[in-house]
Motif scaffolding. Structure first.
Motif, PDB file in Angstrom:
ATOM      1  N   ALA A 142      41.239  40.355  48.355  1.00  0.00           N
ATOM      2  CA  ALA A 142      42.245  40.601  49.392  1.00  0.00           C
ATOM      3  C   ALA A 142      43.577  41.140  48.863  1.00  0.00           C
ATOM      4  CB  ALA A 142      42.471  39.330  50.208  1.00  0.00           C
ATOM      5  N   PRO A 143      44.136  40.597  47.752  1.00  0.00           N
ATOM      6  CA  PRO A 143      45.445  41.092  47.296  1.00  0.00           C
ATOM      7  C   PRO A 143      45.476  42.577  46.978  1.00  0.00           C
ATOM      8  CG  PRO A 143      44.911  39.015  46.223  1.00  0.00           C
ATOM      9  CD  PRO A 143      43.675  39.465  46.954  1.00  0.00           C
ATOM     10  N   HIS A 144      44.335  43.153  46.640  1.00  0.00           N
ATOM     11  CA  HIS A 144      44.313  44.569  46.275  1.00  0.00           C
ATOM     12  C   HIS A 144      44.421  45.480  47.500  1.00  0.00           C
ATOM     13  CE1 HIS A 144      43.365  43.909  42.025  1.00  0.00           C
ATOM     14  NE2 HIS A 144      42.602  42.906  42.441  1.00  0.00           N
ATOM     15  N   PHE A 145      44.306  44.883  48.690  1.00  0.00           N
ATOM     16  CA  PHE A 145      44.436  45.686  49.903  1.00  0.00           C
ATOM     17  C   PHE A 145      45.872  45.714  50.428  1.00  0.00           C
ATOM     18  CE2 PHE A 145      44.259  45.988  54.613  1.00  0.00           C
ATOM     19  CZ  PHE A 145      43.790  47.297  54.698  1.00  0.00           C
ATOM     20  N   GLU A 146      46.708  44.814  49.967  1.00  0.00           N
ATOM     21  CA  GLU A 146      48.058  44.677  50.517  1.00  0.00           C
ATOM     22  C   GLU A 146      48.851  45.971  50.423  1.00  0.00           C
ATOM     23  OE1 GLU A 146      49.919  41.391  48.608  1.00  0.00           O
ATOM     24  OE2 GLU A 146      48.579  39.887  49.485  1.00  0.00           O
ATOM     25  N   GLN A 147      48.821  46.625  49.272  1.00  0.00           N
ATOM     26  CA  GLN A 147      49.586  47.864  49.111  1.00  0.00           C
ATOM     27  C   GLN A 147      49.004  48.996  49.955  1.00  0.00           C
ATOM     28  OE1 GLN A 147      52.524  48.136  47.499  1.00  0.00           O
ATOM     29  NE2 GLN A 147      52.306  45.921  47.235  1.00  0.00           N
ATOM     30  N   PHE A 148      47.684  49.030  50.094  1.00  0.00           N
ATOM     31  CA  PHE A 148      47.067  50.047  50.954  1.00  0.00           C
ATOM     32  C   PHE A 148      47.531  49.878  52.399  1.00  0.00           C
ATOM     33  CE2 PHE A 148      43.912  50.321  47.495  1.00  0.00           C
ATOM     34  CZ  PHE A 148      43.788  51.690  47.390  1.00  0.00           C
ATOM     35  N   SER A 149      47.629  48.637  52.867  1.00  0.00           N
ATOM     36  CA  SER A 149      48.041  48.397  54.251  1.00  0.00           C
ATOM     37  C   SER A 149      49.482  48.833  54.488  1.00  0.00           C
ATOM     38  CB  SER A 149      47.890  46.911  54.595  1.00  0.00           C
ATOM     39  OG  SER A 149      48.800  46.122  53.846  1.00  0.00           O
ATOM     40  N   LYS A 150      50.273  48.918  53.424  1.00  0.00           N
ATOM     41  CA  LYS A 150      51.660  49.376  53.527  1.00  0.00           C
ATOM     42  C   LYS A 150      51.792  50.882  53.321  1.00  0.00           C
ATOM     43  CE  LYS A 150      53.365  44.931  51.775  1.00  0.00           C
ATOM     44  NZ  LYS A 150      54.083  44.259  50.661  1.00  0.00           N
ATOM     45  N   GLY A 151      50.654  51.541  53.103  1.00  0.00           N
ATOM     46  CA  GLY A 151      50.685  52.992  52.910  1.00  0.00           C
ATOM     47  C   GLY A 151      50.948  53.421  51.486  1.00  0.00           C
ATOM     48  N   VAL A 152      50.711  52.512  50.523  1.00  0.00           N
ATOM     49  CA  VAL A 152      50.972  52.806  49.110  1.00  0.00           C
ATOM     50  C   VAL A 152      49.662  52.761  48.337  1.00  0.00           C
ATOM     51  CG1 VAL A 152      52.199  52.097  47.026  1.00  0.00           C
ATOM     52  CG2 VAL A 152      53.277  51.812  49.268  1.00  0.00           C
ATOM     53  N   ILE A 153      49.379  53.811  47.574  1.00  0.00           N
ATOM     54  CA  ILE A 153      48.177  53.854  46.741  1.00  0.00           C
ATOM     55  C   ILE A 153      48.554  53.429  45.332  1.00  0.00           C
ATOM     56  CG2 ILE A 153      46.340  55.292  45.801  1.00  0.00           C
ATOM     57  CD1 ILE A 153      46.558  57.095  48.193  1.00  0.00           C
ATOM     58  N   GLU A 154      48.026  52.299  44.903  1.00  0.00           N
ATOM     59  CA  GLU A 154      48.241  51.800  43.549  1.00  0.00           C
ATOM     60  C   GLU A 154      46.994  52.085  42.723  1.00  0.00           C
ATOM     61  OE1 GLU A 154      50.718  50.488  41.986  1.00  0.00           O
ATOM     62  OE2 GLU A 154      52.170  49.889  43.533  1.00  0.00           O
ATOM     63  N   LEU A 155      47.200  52.616  41.521  1.00  0.00           N
ATOM     64  CA  LEU A 155      46.070  52.965  40.662  1.00  0.00           C
ATOM     65  C   LEU A 155      45.235  51.738  40.315  1.00  0.00           C
ATOM     66  CD1 LEU A 155      44.522  55.062  39.019  1.00  0.00           C
ATOM     67  CD2 LEU A 155      46.121  54.640  37.121  1.00  0.00           C
ATOM     68  N   LYS A 156      45.884  50.612  40.032  1.00  0.00           N
ATOM     69  CA  LYS A 156      45.145  49.412  39.640  1.00  0.00           C
ATOM     70  C   LYS A 156      44.255  48.900  40.776  1.00  0.00           C
ATOM     71  CE  LYS A 156      48.912  46.194  40.798  1.00  0.00           C
ATOM     72  NZ  LYS A 156      48.173  45.521  41.888  1.00  0.00           N
ATOM     73  N   ASP A 157      44.726  49.030  42.008  1.00  0.00           N
ATOM     74  CA  ASP A 157      43.913  48.590  43.148  1.00  0.00           C
ATOM     75  C   ASP A 157      42.725  49.521  43.369  1.00  0.00           C
ATOM     76  OD1 ASP A 157      45.712  46.490  43.643  1.00  0.00           O
ATOM     77  OD2 ASP A 157      46.995  47.789  44.855  1.00  0.00           O
ATOM     78  N   THR A 158      42.956  50.816  43.229  1.00  0.00           N
ATOM     79  CA  THR A 158      41.870  51.783  43.379  1.00  0.00           C
ATOM     80  C   THR A 158      40.812  51.583  42.304  1.00  0.00           C
ATOM     81  OG1 THR A 158      43.472  53.382  44.271  1.00  0.00           O
ATOM     82  CG2 THR A 158      41.329  54.239  43.582  1.00  0.00           C
ATOM     83  N   VAL A 159      41.270  51.383  41.066  1.00  0.00           N
ATOM     84  CA  VAL A 159      40.337  51.153  39.956  1.00  0.00           C
ATOM     85  C   VAL A 159      39.549  49.875  40.191  1.00  0.00           C
ATOM     86  CG1 VAL A 159      40.190  50.606  37.494  1.00  0.00           C
ATOM     87  CG2 VAL A 159      41.669  52.460  38.277  1.00  0.00           C
ATOM     88  N   TYR A 160      40.208  48.850  40.717  1.00  0.00           N
ATOM     89  CA  TYR A 160      39.519  47.580  40.983  1.00  0.00           C
ATOM     90  C   TYR A 160      38.368  47.788  41.955  1.00  0.00           C
ATOM     91  CZ  TYR A 160      38.631  43.064  43.192  1.00  0.00           C
ATOM     92  OH  TYR A 160      38.005  41.955  43.713  1.00  0.00           O
ATOM     93  N   TYR A 161      38.629  48.445  43.084  1.00  0.00           N
ATOM     94  CA  TYR A 161      37.592  48.627  44.096  1.00  0.00           C
ATOM     95  C   TYR A 161      36.457  49.509  43.575  1.00  0.00           C
ATOM     96  CZ  TYR A 161      40.381  46.411  47.742  1.00  0.00           C
ATOM     97  OH  TYR A 161      41.072  45.504  48.500  1.00  0.00           O
ATOM     98  N   LEU A 162      36.787  50.600  42.891  1.00  0.00           N
ATOM     99  CA  LEU A 162      35.746  51.482  42.363  1.00  0.00           C
ATOM    100  C   LEU A 162      34.913  50.769  41.299  1.00  0.00           C
ATOM    101  CD1 LEU A 162      37.687  54.874  42.080  1.00  0.00           C
ATOM    102  CD2 LEU A 162      36.055  54.178  43.843  1.00  0.00           C
ATOM    103  N   SER A 163      35.568  49.953  40.474  1.00  0.00           N
ATOM    104  CA  SER A 163      34.839  49.200  39.447  1.00  0.00           C
ATOM    105  C   SER A 163      33.920  48.166  40.087  1.00  0.00           C
ATOM    106  CB  SER A 163      35.826  48.511  38.496  1.00  0.00           C
ATOM    107  OG  SER A 163      36.666  49.449  37.857  1.00  0.00           O
ATOM    108  N   ALA A 164      34.411  47.500  41.139  1.00  0.00           N
ATOM    109  CA  ALA A 164      33.591  46.496  41.827  1.00  0.00           C
ATOM    110  C   ALA A 164      32.383  47.143  42.496  1.00  0.00           C
ATOM    111  CB  ALA A 164      34.436  45.750  42.854  1.00  0.00           C
TER     112      ALA A 164
END
Length: 255
Positions: free
Chosen positions: A214-236
């Motif tokens: 869930a925490p990796h979605f917080e920045q996306f919901s605010k309209g911000v793309i964070e590299l670490k969150d994107t890498v997390y989802y793609l890795s998962a």
């Protein structure tokens, strides 16, 4: 890619040939519509209080409607995604068609990716339905459409992660109910894992916070793309599909 699309289209037809897809989409439409209506009602109530001279915080459509609605979408996904993935391989095992699938001239990864793609496409139908609700906002206001697109990108990545993990769990059993229960338990654990960080500041707490989905979605919901969150989802997603492939390989060897 032809084999992947053949398997994906076959799986999609099986979804819509049974009540599964229609029940899922109807349940989602009802629940998401309620969340959207509640967010709009709260926004209107706050706006009316401000017009009456009451001291209210600055009103923002993105913060009061879009962000909470997308956050609630992720909660709906937590409950509905096991219903999408529980039949992917469990039903093949139960009906005995898994042997035909494994002996066909198709690679294991093509089978897994095709089934996962079909689940993602069904999830994309849910995203399309939610867009119809949010389109009303653009008729009455001018929200930031770029932030909304980023939010939907985050939902797509989160959904892909859930579906990849669910596909792996579905390879472990031939009972759809067992697969659904195990999948929901795994999703719930990944959802609340960051709670450990609330009472533990050790390395374990930080690791649990990073693993939590869930925490990796917080920045996306605010309209911000964070590299670490994107890498997390793609890795998962990659990990889920890889584990599914290894599970299917072990099933092939046992057969």
């Amino acid at each position: 890619m032809r084999n992947v699309w053949t398997i994906a289209s076959r799986e999609l037809r099986s979804y819509f040939a049974s009540p599964i897809a229609y029940i899922l989409l109807a349940m989602f439409s009802l629940i998401f519509g309620y969340f959207f209506f509640s967010a709009v009602a709260i926004f209107v109530d706050f706006a009316s209080r401000g017009q009456m001279g009451m001291q209210m915080p600055p009103m923002n459509v993105d913060q009061f409607i879009i962000q909470p609605t997308l956050g609630n979408f992720s909660i709906i996904l937590l409950f509905l995604s096991p219903m999408i993935t529980m039949r992917l391989f469990a039903e093949e095992k139960r009906s005995g068609t898994i042997e035909l699938l494994l002996t066909s001239p198709v690679r294991d990864f093509e089978i897994i990716f095709g089934k996962w793609l079909a689940a993602v496409l069904l999830f994309a139908c849910m995203l399309a339905i939610s867009m119809l609700n949010l389109a009303v906002i653009f008729l009455l206001s001018t929200p930031d459409w770029r932030a909304l697109l980023v939010g939907y990108l985050g939902l797509l990545l989160m959904g892909g992660t859930f579906l990849a993990i669910g596909a792996f769990i579905s390879t472990l059993t031939k009972n759809q109910i067992v697969a659904g229960a195990l999948t929901f338990g795994a999703f719930l654990l990944l959802w609340v894992l960051d709670w450990v960080n609330a009472y533990s500041t050790s390395t374990v707490g930080k690791v649990c916070q990073y693993i939590a989905i869930a925490p990796h979605f917080e920045q996306f919901s605010k309209g911000v793309i964070e590299l670490k969150d994107t890498v997390y989802y793609l890795s998962a997603i990659g990990l889920g599909l890889f584990l599914s492939k290894r599970s299917l390989e072990s099933l092939r060897w046992r057969a």
